[in-house]
Structure formats: structure tokens, C-alpha cells
Scaffold this motif. Structure first.
Motif, PDB file in Angstrom:
ATOM      1  N   LYS B 323     -80.437 -59.467-102.738  1.00 14.82           N
ATOM      2  CA  LYS B 323     -80.485 -60.869-103.178  1.00 14.82           C
ATOM      3  C   LYS B 323     -79.633 -61.714-102.246  1.00 14.82           C
ATOM      4  CE  LYS B 323     -82.619 -61.299-107.331  1.00 14.82           C
ATOM      5  NZ  LYS B 323     -83.878 -62.043-107.239  1.00 14.82           N
ATOM      6  N   VAL B 324     -80.263 -62.650-101.587  1.00 18.91           N
ATOM      7  CA  VAL B 324     -79.498 -63.600-100.774  1.00 18.91           C
ATOM      8  C   VAL B 324     -80.020 -64.986-101.098  1.00 18.91           C
ATOM      9  CG1 VAL B 324     -78.893 -62.102 -98.849  1.00 18.91           C
ATOM     10  CG2 VAL B 324     -81.101 -63.215 -98.868  1.00 18.91           C
ATOM     11  N   PRO B 325     -79.198 -65.995-100.878  1.00 11.44           N
ATOM     12  CA  PRO B 325     -79.679 -67.355-101.138  1.00 11.44           C
ATOM     13  C   PRO B 325     -80.842 -67.703-100.219  1.00 11.44           C
ATOM     14  CG  PRO B 325     -77.314 -67.324-100.727  1.00 11.44           C
ATOM     15  CD  PRO B 325     -77.811 -65.976-100.444  1.00 11.44           C
ATOM     16  N   ARG B 326     -81.626 -68.628-100.666  1.00 10.74           N
ATOM     17  CA  ARG B 326     -82.779 -69.033 -99.856  1.00 10.74           C
ATOM     18  C   ARG B 326     -82.310 -69.635 -98.531  1.00 10.74           C
ATOM     19  NH1 ARG B 326     -87.943 -71.613 -99.986  1.00 10.74           N
ATOM     20  NH2 ARG B 326     -88.703 -70.876 -97.984  1.00 10.74           N
ATOM     21  N   ILE B 327     -81.285 -70.446 -98.604  1.00 12.77           N
ATOM     22  CA  ILE B 327     -80.734 -71.015 -97.370  1.00 12.77           C
ATOM     23  C   ILE B 327     -79.473 -70.233 -97.026  1.00 12.77           C
ATOM     24  CG2 ILE B 327     -79.767 -73.063 -96.305  1.00 12.77           C
ATOM     25  CD1 ILE B 327     -81.500 -74.645 -98.363  1.00 12.77           C
TER      26      ILE B 327
ATOM     27  N   MET C 188     -87.660 -77.249 -98.722  1.00  8.68           N
ATOM     28  CA  MET C 188     -86.789 -76.233 -99.279  1.00  8.68           C
ATOM     29  C   MET C 188     -86.584 -76.511-100.768  1.00  8.68           C
ATOM     30  SD  MET C 188     -85.689 -74.118 -96.970  1.00  8.68           S
ATOM     31  CE  MET C 188     -85.593 -73.946 -95.203  1.00  8.68           C
ATOM     32  N   PRO C 189     -86.583 -75.471-101.569  1.00  7.48           N
ATOM     33  CA  PRO C 189     -86.264 -75.717-102.975  1.00  7.48           C
ATOM     34  C   PRO C 189     -84.831 -76.226-103.120  1.00  7.48           C
ATOM     35  CG  PRO C 189     -86.418 -73.381-102.520  1.00  7.48           C
ATOM     36  CD  PRO C 189     -86.844 -74.081-101.292  1.00  7.48           C
ATOM     37  N   VAL C 191     -82.405 -75.687-105.393  1.00  9.30           N
ATOM     38  CA  VAL C 191     -81.349 -74.713-105.678  1.00  9.30           C
ATOM     39  C   VAL C 191     -81.792 -73.373-105.101  1.00  9.30           C
ATOM     40  CG1 VAL C 191     -79.726 -74.001-107.466  1.00  9.30           C
ATOM     41  CG2 VAL C 191     -81.276 -75.930-107.875  1.00  9.30           C
ATOM     42  N   GLY C 192     -80.832 -72.570-104.736  1.00  8.61           N
ATOM     43  CA  GLY C 192     -81.117 -71.285-104.113  1.00  8.61           C
ATOM     44  C   GLY C 192     -82.029 -70.433-104.962  1.00  8.61           C
ATOM     45  N   GLY C 193     -83.132 -69.968-104.386  1.00  5.88           N
ATOM     46  CA  GLY C 193     -84.069 -69.134-105.119  1.00  5.88           C
ATOM     47  C   GLY C 193     -83.836 -67.678-104.790  1.00  5.88           C
ATOM     48  N   GLY C 194     -84.760 -66.875-105.198  1.00  4.89           N
ATOM     49  CA  GLY C 194     -84.641 -65.438-104.915  1.00  4.89           C
ATOM     50  C   GLY C 194     -85.261 -65.129-103.570  1.00  4.89           C
ATOM     51  N   THR C 195     -85.560 -63.882-103.399  1.00  2.00           N
ATOM     52  CA  THR C 195     -86.160 -63.498-102.119  1.00  2.00           C
ATOM     53  C   THR C 195     -87.623 -63.861-102.115  1.00  2.00           C
ATOM     54  OG1 THR C 195     -86.410 -61.324-103.087  1.00  2.00           O
ATOM     55  CG2 THR C 195     -84.660 -61.636-101.508  1.00  2.00           C
TER      56      THR C 195
END
Lengths: 334, 402, 195
Positions: B323-327, C188-189, C191-195
Motif C-alpha cells: 500500500k502506497v499513496p497514489r501520489i 489525480m484523485p 485524497v490518496g487512493g489505493g494501488t
């Protein structure tokens, strides 16, 4: 038949044989090396088996621009390939292709052959010096050093055969092999290789060096000297060198076959038939030598210049001298 | 070589020529031989300015920089995932292996641990990159000595290895396959939606086993062909000896260092990939000559093939991506991660300031240090030995200039 | 002087567990300070003790393998890349990584050089391998290495003006065409999403 007509015919024969043989050997080299390296080699040219590959290459070379570098010595640069070719063509004069099928049966045939084959060296040296290129210069000097070193074992290896045959004429040497042992009640003669195997080995190694083929290709050494003395050549002048190499392989193999394997002669075949099959027999024996040299070419890397000199002076020359002594003793005893 | 003959005269120079001291009284100009940047055996665009006296060279100055692409500068304006695309091109003969230390450095800075299966895949592909790199050496080195035939045997199997790398990553030379926290799912192994769990392509493991068998048999063939060749031995034994202390002081690493008798292998020292799970030996040479460098690389092909087989047999199942952040934002910090690349120690010093890209990225490439020894090693050698020694160091100009 | 240490956990790495002791041992031996660089042992010394430090590292610590030498240009006003999150004093940080080929220990030595006319003694006497690395650092950062026998450019022509790796040296391609261009990839979304 007028002598001029005969001369014209011989010239025509030689002018056909050299390119054809050169191309045949070149093609053999391509195909054999390909099979050694799990490749197919020439495939498309000519429709089948790529038989026309060398012709296509030749045509390509003739279409190329004839470049002469600015700081080259122009006349010398242009003359060098011709001179190399002269050495090759001159050799054809004395090779006996069959009984009575020697273009010119000189009494000093083998002497002439060894002398004329060295002319090519001068051409190589000229090419290296005149190109105005450091790689060429080093290549030319290497060629000179190499050919001086290997001329000696080449000549010494022949001496054994000359002692046995009692003649220097190439046709005479073949005849000597045919009649060898016949006075001892032997039905057929024997090729000289039986007692001159050492001589053949030395002759073959030395002729590889004369031809500047791997493992003796330091004058060209494409990984060090780019192409050595050939670096600046292009177009048909390069083709001349290229053809001369293969034609030289042919002639030197022919001489080796004549000296050691009986030339055009096969045991038990009368002269009347040899008149026709003689050239083919000789070709077969030449093919053997050519195959071995191609085989070595694609198996070995090249020597270093000093190792090559060591091989010539410390091994081949003493061995061939010893061979002469042993042969001389044998000749007296037998 | 277009330039005119440039002669420098050294009137009272006494030089040792082949053991015999020759006092040069006549005016014998030395020739400056310019080998490269375009030359058949400089592996690209290395240039050697050699002063030669006949066949002997006595001052060989390597000149580099013909392929400097400024990756360290470019990295400062790129994000971490973009940088992997750049660093693939450093040592293009083993492009995949270049990515590993950088990705590991970024992961360590982020505190991300990639899943075990991803680590195994990385390890398999890294060892394959090593095999393909060493096979290129096995192909090119005899060619530099003048023997053309081993080239075809070695490249034939390198092709198989590259096909396998392509099968997984989609790229033969520049896979760009690693992601921070894992590896990118295989191309064509399923619809490319993010939610589909993708994995190694079907049949990859079996084909890898098969390919490794072939690599091993090719290694035997090469040994027969090259090691049994008297002229190869004469050309390489005792040539270009690098004593271990000199090699260490110059930072020579990898097979070149191991050939000098130093059994230093970062696979055993650093834990960038789980090498401790596998059983392999580190081949070490004795004399440090060209022959040992050839032999060490041949032996490493065998060891790598063995590692790949073990890894293929024991690869765990599981996800390919942590699991890593999207950015990807890498927290501030500094780290140096080094890896045993086919050419030697490859390392990245990453300085992060918490942004999308590094503040500074220092790339330590193996070939750069490996060929900095050339001037020392080529002093007083013969011209053919220049090529033999240079080739035995197995460098790639992209790895030198970066 | 270093950036704030990240909260990332220490992972097993070179000399795991004894990583700290290595850095302390090295810092004690050369009289420097241990600096934060995650699992990498990094020791800071003053510039006047640079050659002395590396001599101790080679002779006493057994770090004979010259890995690399380079520099970092710390500045608050970079022409390329993002600005730093915290204020720093403008300076050069010179880094030199040396390691031990038997134990595999690696120590990065660091020293600060002033921003104008940075000068340091050359390591070439201690590590001959420093030759090209120092030439590279000289060319890229303008650092003068006193005692280097061949202070010439390694990559670029000698006439080239400027030191490309300085943060003040603009990256021409980015000047000509800014990044990203007009069209970026997909949105880009938030908030941080998953993989």
C-alpha cells in the motif's frame, strides 16, 4: 597454335579462375562460419542458398565511390591493391592442374612461386604507408614484420620436399611423388606428406600467416587497428584486397596440395584420365586446405605481435631446420 | 583519426622496451594514437589518447564525457516514479538491475516494505539482468581478442533471457518495471484495470527454468570453446594484472575486484534483496589478470542461473504491491543504498526534502570507477593488450558518463 | 544542519543493528559528529580536517575502498527543482563514501564548504580513485580541490562556462518548455487512493 593465341587463352583462363575461385572460397567461408556459429549465412541472394551473395557484394563494391584520403600518397595508394593482385596472379603461372596442364612449367617453379608471393607484401606495406592513417601505418608495419618472419619457415618447409623430389619444378615434384617408391617395386607412388607431415604443418601455419588470416591477422586486427592497412580503402580497391586474399588462399593451398599431397594425381588413375579429372582432384585437395583454414579462422582469436614472432623464430624455424636434416638423412639412407 | 601525424619529440628519454633498456639518442618521434571515440572495441564512445612507441604504449589517457546525459541534474526536476525511467538507461546492458537500488532507497525513506513475492520477482529479474550482461561480455570479449564465434553462442542465450524479461516487464533493455512498494503488474496478463490483481505471465516460471538450463549448458560450451583455447590463454593469462590493493584504492568493484582475489559481493553484505535465502558462491580469482576477469564472469553466470532456479522454485504467492499513496511523496531524509550490479557497485545517494522528487540524487555507477584505473593499468602495455585489458574490465559508456 | 529525520522506521540494512555503533565509532575516530541519514552511517567533520579524516578512515578504520565523492548544493533559491521546506544556510556539502571490503561497512563522510569559492584539499594522495570523482565535483559544482594534478573538465569541453549541478544553473529544457505541459495526464484523485 600461335603463341599469342595461347597466351590469350591462358590469360582468359586465369582472369576467370581468380574471381571465380575467390568468390567460391568467400562463399564457402560465409557458409561454413555460419554453420559453426548456429547461423544460416547467405540465404536470399540468387534465389537459393544465397549462392549469388558474393556476386552481389562485388557489384556493390563497384558501385561505391573510390575514396582517396586527402593526406594519402595518391599514386602509391592507388597502386597498392594492383600490386597485391599481381602477386596472386603470378602464382597461377606455375601450378600444375593436370598432366601437361601447367601454364608454364618452370624449372625453378617453387622458387618462383615463393618469390612472387612475397610481392604482395610490398603492396600491403605500400597500402599501410600511403594511407596517411596511423592505424594503417601500424598495420602495414605489422604486416611487414609478420611476412618477413614467416617467409623463412615457408621456404624452409619446402626444402624437405625439394630434397625428396630432386627438382624445383612443381610438375616435377608431382611426377616425383607418382614415381616415388616405384623402384622399390611399389605399384603406385606416394604423396610426400607421409614423410613430410612436419613440413606440411610448418608450411600450412606459415602460409596462414602469409595470408594474414586469424590467428595471424594482426595487420588487420579490426578490434585494435580498425582495419589495419585496409582502413582507408573503399570500393573496388577494397574489393581487390578482398579477392586477393581469397585467391591467395586458393593458390597457396594449391601449392601445398602439389608439394605434399601429390597435386592433381590420384593413385591408380592413368595419365589419360588425369588429363581431365586432374584439375578436379587438385580442387578437392585445395578444398581440404581451405576448409581447415576457415575452420581455424573461426575458432581462434588472434596472436599478439610478439607471440607471433616467438612462434616463427623460436618454433617454426628450428622445427623446419630439423626437418631438413632428417629429410636429408632419410634421402641418403633410402 | 583524421588529424595529421602529430609527433612529439622526447630527445633524452630512456625507455624500457621489452625488458631491455634502450637509450634513445636518435630523433625517434612518438606517435599519438587516438583510439576512439569511434572505434570497434571501445564499447561506445570511450576515447583513449595513447602515446605509442611502435607497439608499446606508455601513456594512455582515457577521455570520457561523450555520452554525458546529466541524469543527476535531470533527476532534480523529476518525480520519483519518473526517475526510474531515466536510470534504466545508465547501464543499458543490464537496465533492470539499475532500478533496484534507487527504488529500494525510496522505499526505505518512505518506510515501505515491498511484499515478498515482489521482492522475489525483483531478485529473479536482477539475476537475469546479470546473466544477460555477463553473456554480452562473454560475447564481446573473445571478439576483441579476435575470435568471433563465441559471440553467437552467448548472444543466442542472452536473447532467451531478454525474451523472458520482456515477457514480464514488456521491455527488453529498459523495463521500467519497479514501482515504489512493489513491481508493476505484468503486461497483457489481464485487463489493465487497477483493481484486477495481475501477476507473472502464465508459463513464465517454467520457461525460466528451461532457459536457465540452456544458459548453464551454454556456459559449458563457452568454457570449452574459450578456456580450452591456447591462444586465448596466451593473450589473457598474466595480462593486465590488477593487484587487490590498487583495485580497492581506485574503487574498482564487482567482478573486476573479485578477479583480483577480493571476495567482496554486496549481495552478501547489503540486504536490498533477499539474497540470504539462497545458496550461492562468490567466485574469486587469484591473479587479477584478464583471464580471471573472464573466468569470474563465466562462473557468475552459473551462480546466477542457480539463484534464479532456486528463486523460481521457492517463490511465494501474494500481492505484488504494498500500500502506497497514489501520489508518491518521499519524507525528508538521506540514504545511500548500493547494490551489486553486473558491473559492480551501483548506488544512489538520495537526498529528499519531502517533495515529489529528490533534492539531490548522486548516482554512483560501477563502470566510472572501474575505468578510472585504465591509465594505471595501461601504462607500458602493448597495443593489442590495451584492447585486451580494456575489454576485460567490461564497462558500458552509459554507466561511465551517466 | 541536516534535514529533519524522517519518522520512517529503521530497516535492516548495511550493518543492521550495529549501524549506530559504526557511525559512532567512525565519528569518535575522526573527531566528527554522527549525522542522520537513516541506515547509512554518515559522519560530519570540518573542512580543515578533511584529508586527515579520510586518512584515519583508511588507515585506522580499514575503509580502504573508495566508493564515491560528490557534493550537494544547499540553497534557498534553486533555479531547478522544488525549494527546500526549511531555511538553510547556503553552502556546499561535500560527501565522500568509503567502505571496507571485508566487513562491508560503509561510511559517508561529510563536510561543509562555504558557498563562495569552495575549496578543500584533494584526497588523491590517500585514494587514487578520487581523481575522477574530484574532477567531476570540480566541474559540476565549482569546488576547488587543492593539490589535484589535473584540474580539467571531465565531461564538458574545457571552455564550458558554469557548473551544471549548481542549483542556480538553470535546466535549459525546462526553461524552453515548462513541465508539465498544457495537458497533464488524468486528474489525480483528491485524497490518496489505493494501488
Amino acid at each position: 597454335m600461335s603463341p599469342w593465341l595461347a597466351l590469350a587463352i591462358w590469360l582468359l583462363v586465369v582472369a576467370t579462375i581468380i574471381p571465380v575461385m575467390g568468390m567460391a572460397i568467400g562463399y564457402a567461408e560465409m557458409k561454413i562460419s555460419a554453420h559453426m556459429q548456429s547461423r544460416i549465412g547467405p540465404y536470399f541472394a540468387g534465389g537459393r542458398f544465397g549462392w549469388a551473395q558474393l556476386i552481389a557484394d562485388g557489384v556493390k563494391f563497384f558501385q561505391k565511390e573510390d575514396l582517396v584520403p586527402d593526406n594519402a600518397d595518391r599514386p602509391v595508394f592507388k597502386m597498392a591493391p594492383v600490386l597485391v593482385m599481381v602477386g596472386t596472379v603470378g602464382l597461377f603461372v606455375v601450378i600444375p592442374f593436370g598432366p601437361g596442364l601447367t601454364p608454364q612449367n618452370l624449372d625453378l617453379g617453387i622458387f618462383y612461386a615463393l618469390a612472387i608471393s612475397s610481392i604482395g607484401t610490398i603492396g600491403v606495406l605500400m597500402a599501410g604507408w600511403s594511407s596517411g592513417n596511423k592505424y594503417s601505418l601500424i598495420g602495414g608495419l605489422r604486416a611487414a614484420g609478420q611476412l618477413i618472419a614467416y617467409e623463412l619457415p615457408l621456404v624452409l618447409a619446402v626444402v624437405g620436399v625439394v630434397i625428396l623430389a630432386g627438382t624445383m619444378s612443381l610438375d616435377g615434384i608431382v611426377q616425383a611423388q607418382i614415381s616415388w617408391f616405384s623402384e622399390a617395386g611399389w605399384a603406385w607412388g606416394m604423396p610426400f606428406v607421409i614423410v613430410q607431415a612436419v613440413g606440411l604443418g610448418v608450411f600450412f601455419i606459415a602460409s596462414l600467416a602469409e595470408l594474414s588470416r586469424i590467428p595471424f591477422d594482426m595487420p588487420i586486427a579490426e578490434s585494435e587497428l580498425v582495419m589495419g592497412y585496409l582502413t582507408e580503402y573503399s570500393g573496388f580497391r577494397f574489393l581487390f584486397f578482398f579477392l586477393a586474399e581469397f585467391a591467395n588462399m586458393f593458390t597457396l593451398s594449391a601449392i601445398a596440395a602439389t608439394l605434399f599431397l601429390g597435386g592433381y594425381w590420384v593413385p591408380g588413375v592413368p595419365d589419360s584420365i588425369l588429363q581431365f579429372v586432374g584439375p578436379l582432384v587438385l580442387l578437392g585437395k585445395i578444398a581440404l586446405f581451405v576448409f581447415v583454414s576457415i575452420w581455424l579462422r573461426w575458432t581462434f582469436p588472434r596472436f599478439r605481435e610478439d607471440q607471433l614472432q616467438t612462434l616463427a623464430w623460436k618454433w617454426l624455424v628450428p622445427i623446419s631446420l630439423a626437418n631438413i636434416i632428417v629429410t636429408g638423412i632419410l634421402k641418403v639412407v633410402i | 583519426m583524421g588529424e595529421e601525424l602529430e609527433m612529439t619529440v622526447a630527445p633524452d628519454m630512456v625507455r624500457n622496451l621489452a625488458g631491455a633498456a634502450v637509450s634513445v639518442e636518435l630523433e625517434t618521434p612518438d606517435m599519438t594514437l587516438n583510439i576512439g571515440p569511434q572505434h570497434p572495441s571501445t564499447h561506445g564512445v570511450l576515447r583513449l589518447v595513447a602515446k605509442v612507441d611502435g607497439e608499446r604504449a606508455f601513456d594512455v589517457q582515457p577521455v570520457i564525457g561523450y555520452m554525458h546525459r546529466g541524469y543527476e541534474k535531470l533527476s532534480e526536476v523529476r518525480t520519483y516514479p519518473q526517475i526510474t525511467a531515466l536510470i534504466n538507461r545508465i547501464d543499458w546492458v543490464s537496465g533492470y538491475a539499475n532500478e533496484i537500488p534507487f527504488i529500494v532507497a525510496a522505499e526505505r525513506l518512505m518506510g515501505v516494505e515491498p511484499p515478498e513475492r515482489a521482492q522475489f520477482i525483483r531478485l529473479i529479474l536482477t539475476e537475469m539482468a546479470r546473466i544477460s550482461s555477463h553473456l554480452v561480455f562473454q560475447a564481446s570479449y573473445p571478439l576483441e581478442l579476435g575470435a568471433a564465434t563465441p559471440l553467437f553462442f552467448a548472444l543466442r542465450d542472452r536473447e532467451r533471457v531478454l525474451d523472458l524479461i520482456e515477457m514480464v516487464t514488456g521491455g527488453r533493455f529498459h523495463p521500467n518495471f519497479n514501482r515504489i512498494g512493489g513491481v508493476k503488474p505484468a503486461v497483457g496478463a489481464g485487463p489493465t484495470t487497477r483493481k484486477t490483481i495481475q501477476d507473472l505471465p502464465a508459463g513464465f516460471l517454467a520457461e525460466t527454468r528451461d532457459a536457465m538450463d540452456r544458459v548453464l549448458s551454454t556456459a559449458d560450451q563457452l568454457e570449452d570453446l574459450v578456456a580450452g583455447n591456447e591462444i586465448v590463454l596466451a593473450r589473457t593469462k598474466g595480462i593486465g594484472i590488477l593487484p587487490p590493493e590498487v583495485a580497492i584504492a581506485y574503487g574498482v568493484s564487482g567482478p573486476n575486484l573479485r578477479a583480483s582475489g577480493v571476495g567482496f559481493d554486496l549481495r552478501n553484505v547489503s540486504d536490498y534483496l533477499p539474497y540470504h535465502l539462497f545458496d550461492f558462491q562468490v567466485p574469486v580469482g587469484e591473479a587479477g589478470d584478464c583471464w580471471d576477469r573472464w573466468w569470474v564472469r563465466l562462473e557468475e553466470i552459473r551462480q546466477s542461473a542457480s539463484i534464479v532456479r532456486q528463486a523460481v522454485d521457492s517463490i511465494p504467492s501474494g500481492p505484488l504491491q504494498a500500500k502506497v499513496p497514489r501520489i508518491i511523496k518521499v519524507p525528508a531524509g538521506e540514504i545511500y543504498v548500493r547494490a551489486e550490479n553486473p558491473k559492480g557497485e551501483m548506488g544512489y545517494y538520495v537526498v529528499s526534502d519531502g517533495g515529489l522528487g529528490p533534492y539531490r540524487l548522486k548516482i554512483r555507477s560501477a563502470s566510472f570507477s572501474n575505468i578510472s584505473i585504465l591509465r594505471w593499468a595501461l601504462e607500458g602495455t602493448l597495443v593489442p593488450d590495451i584492447i585486451a585489458i580494456m575489454g576485460s574490465l567490461d564497462f558500458v559508456l552509459g554507466d561511465v558518463d551517466r | 544542519m541536516t534535514l529533519s529525520p524522517s519518522d520512517a522506521e529503521m530497516t535492516d540494512a548495511d550493518g543492521a543493528g550495529e549501524g549506530n555503533s559504526l557511525v559512532d565509532r567512525a565519528a569518535d575516530a575522526v573527531g566528527g559528529v554522527a549525522l542522520e541519514a537513516l541506515e547509512t552511517a554518515k559522519v560530519g567533520v570540518s573542512a580543515d580536517r578533511w584529508t586527515q579524516t579520510l586518512r584515519i578512515a583508511r588507515d585506522d578504520l580499514g575503509l580502504g575502498f573508495f566508493s564515491w565523492l560528490s557534493a550537494i548544493h544547499w540553497t534557498n533559491d534553486p533555479q531547478v527543482g522544488d525549494s527546500l521546506s526549511q531555511e538553510v544556510t547556503e553552502r556546499f556539502e561535500l560527501l565522500c563514501a568509503v567502505s571496507d571490503v571485508t566487513s562491508g561497512e560503509l561510511v559517508v563522510f561529510s563536510t561543509d564548504l562555504e558557498a563562495t569559492a569552495p575549496t578543500v584539499d584533494s584526497l588523491i594522495e590517500i585514494y587514487p580513485g578520487a581523481d575522477w570523482h574530484e574532477r567531476e565535483a570540480r566541474e559540476m559544482f565549482g569546488i576547488t580541490f587543492v593539490g589535484h594534478p589535473c584540474p580539467e573538465n571531465l565531461y564538458l569541453p574545457n571552455e564550458f562556462a558554469g557548473n551544471p549541478l549548481l542549483k542556480s544553473f538553470p535546466l535549459l529544457s525546462r526553461e524552453v518548455k515548462p513541465w508539465p505541459g498544457d495537458v497533464d495526464v488524468e486528474e489525480m484523485p483528491a485524497v490518496g487512493g489505493g494501488t
